[in-house]
Motif scaffolding. Structure first.
Motif, short mmCIF file in Angstrom:
data_model
loop_
_atom_site.label_atom_id
_atom_site.label_comp_id
_atom_site.label_asym_id
_atom_site.label_seq_id
_atom_site.Cartn_x
_atom_site.Cartn_y
_atom_site.Cartn_z
N LEU A 183 0.83 -1.20 0.00
CA LEU A 183 0.00 0.00 0.00
C LEU A 183 0.87 1.25 0.00
O LEU A 183 0.55 2.25 -0.67
N SER A 184 1.99 1.22 0.72
CA SER A 184 2.90 2.37 0.72
C SER A 184 3.44 2.63 -0.68
O SER A 184 3.60 3.78 -1.10
N ARG A 185 3.70 1.55 -1.42
CA ARG A 185 4.18 1.71 -2.80
C ARG A 185 3.09 2.30 -3.70
O ARG A 185 3.38 3.06 -4.62
N ARG A 186 1.81 1.92 -3.43
CA ARG A 186 0.72 2.51 -4.22
C ARG A 186 0.63 4.02 -3.94
O ARG A 186 0.39 4.82 -4.84
N LEU A 187 0.77 4.40 -2.67
CA LEU A 187 0.76 5.82 -2.33
C LEU A 187 1.92 6.55 -2.99
O LEU A 187 1.77 7.67 -3.50
N HIS A 188 3.08 5.90 -3.02
CA HIS A 188 4.27 6.46 -3.66
C HIS A 188 4.01 6.70 -5.14
O HIS A 188 4.31 7.76 -5.69
N ASP A 189 3.41 5.71 -5.81
CA ASP A 189 3.12 5.84 -7.25
C ASP A 189 2.14 6.98 -7.51
O ASP A 189 2.29 7.75 -8.47
N ALA A 190 1.12 7.08 -6.64
CA ALA A 190 0.11 8.12 -6.82
C ALA A 190 0.71 9.51 -6.58
O ALA A 190 0.35 10.48 -7.25
N LEU A 191 1.63 9.62 -5.63
CA LEU A 191 2.29 10.91 -5.38
C LEU A 191 3.09 11.35 -6.59
O LEU A 191 3.07 12.52 -6.98
N ARG A 192 3.80 10.41 -7.19
CA ARG A 192 4.55 10.75 -8.40
C ARG A 192 3.61 11.14 -9.53
O ARG A 192 3.94 12.00 -10.35
N GLY A 193 2.43 10.50 -9.55
CA GLY A 193 1.45 10.84 -10.58
C GLY A 193 0.95 12.27 -10.44
O GLY A 193 0.49 12.86 -11.42
N ARG A 194 1.03 12.82 -9.25
CA ARG A 194 0.64 14.22 -9.01
C ARG A 194 1.84 15.16 -9.14
O ARG A 194 1.78 16.31 -8.74
#
Length: 356
Positions: free
Chosen positions: A298-309
């Motif tokens: 889940l932390s990696r999903r949050l990381h990916d979404a942050l980069r997406g922003r």
């Protein structure tokens, strides 16, 4: 005097105050900051919502769902001044302090040496007082305090079992030639901690508390804000429904909320100042591994979404991949939230005949 084997009654969710009442009515004021101190915290909230985690306005409210993304409350008043234990309960002008005049005594440089225990006419053992002494042996007198009604033991998961010398697992007490006052196997057992795993990323210095160290002028500015107005970064402290297994903090540190692994706290001698033997037994239960793996993913999903922003992140300490082997080999750490070296006796499971 409260019998030491009897737990205090537990309060049900239905008995709690209405939503937000505890912020307005209680002596200890708490609320969220009006704005996040750093842009990154707000970004984490937004990406959490984007991957399906609902935003919870008040994480302490029993009427809100326990799963989602929430902001923490801090002990600050309506003007964002820090509202400490002193400000809540001790100033002379408060009604509570006035009511306690002549009855509230705060002992500094003092440690509890032991509990005074007597047997009632009914045969029940009761805690009737405490023996106090100086924190440094020989630097002050001992004093016995007699309890009129009850003694509340609140010395934490390590201090409480230490004070209960004579009350605990009988065989363990006998190992140290300690007289067994009451055989209570649960004392010193069931030690728990919010054990966790974390992933790390390098971010802009302006979005980190590290700027207070690397930029002394910023620290001086925040210090002046705190001293003159009581605001700024220096204010921030470093249900019946199913509850979450994990908590992911803005730093992407994930911790177990209800660990299955339990440790122990044991005495090393009969001396009240002797260091304890503490065995956390982290990850001794395989059941703790699954939620930690989920937390890392889940932390990696949050990381990916942050980069997406387009929030700038540079990988620093991140698992090589999401395989079970890679996640299980990832480094773990304690959150230093020890608890649950409980006092109540262990109740054996009834047999079929006993159950009737």
């Amino acid at each position: 005097m409260w019998p030491f084997t009897t737990p205090y009654p537990e309060m049900r969710v239905e008995q709690l105050s209405e939503e937000y009442d505890y912020i307005i009515v209680g002596l200890w004021k708490n609320r969220t900051h009006a704005d996040f101190c750093f842009r990154g915290f707000g970004e984490v909230v937004e990406v959490a919502k984007s991957i399906g985690l609902p935003y919870i306005p008040d994480i302490n409210s029993p009427t809100h769902p326990p799963f989602g993304c929430a902001r923490l409350h801090f002990t600050i008043d309506e003007d964002a001044y820090r509202h400490s234990t002193y400000h809540a309960f001790l100033p002379k002008h408060t009604a509570l302090a006035c009511a306690r005049t002549g009855r509230l005594h705060i002992c500094t440089s003092t440690i509890v040496k032991r509990l005074e225990i007597e047997r009632a006419p009914s045969g029940e053992l009761l805690v009737t007082g405490v023996v106090l002494g100086p924190t440094v042996e020989g630097k002050g007198p001992r004093k016995a305090i007699r309890a009129v009604k009850e003694v509340i033991l609140s010395a934490g998961p390590f201090g409480s079992p230490h004070i209960l010398i004579g009350i605990g697992p009988a065989e363990h007490l006998k190992e140290h030639s300690i007289t067994v006052v009451h055989d209570l196997p649960a004392v010193g057992s069931n030690l728990q901690d919010h054990f966790g795993v974390s992933v790390g990323f390098n971010i802009a210095l302006t979005d980190s508390l590290l700027q207070l160290e690397k930029r002394p002028w910023r620290f001086l500015f925040e210090l002046l804000r705190y001293l003159l107005w009581g605001t700024g970064l220096l204010l921030v402290p470093a249900h019946n429904e199913p509850l979450p297994d994990i908590e992911i903090m803005p730093s992407l540190l994930s911790v177990l909320l209800s660990p299955s692994s339990h440790g122990t706290v044991r005495l090393t001698s009969a001396h009240p100042h002797a260091p304890l033997s503490i065995e956390p037994h982290y990850l001794s239960s395989p059941a703790d591994l699954a939620p930690l793996r989920v937390a890392l993913r889940l932390s990696r999903r949050l990381h990916d979404a942050l980069r997406g922003r387009e929030y700038a992140l540079v990988d620093a300490t991140v698992p090589a991949d999401e395989t079970v082997a890679a996640l299980d080999a990832w480094g773990c750490r304690t959150a230093y939230y020890y608890s649950s070296t409980r006092l109540r006796p262990l109740v054996p499971t009834p047999t079929a005949r006993e159950a009737g």
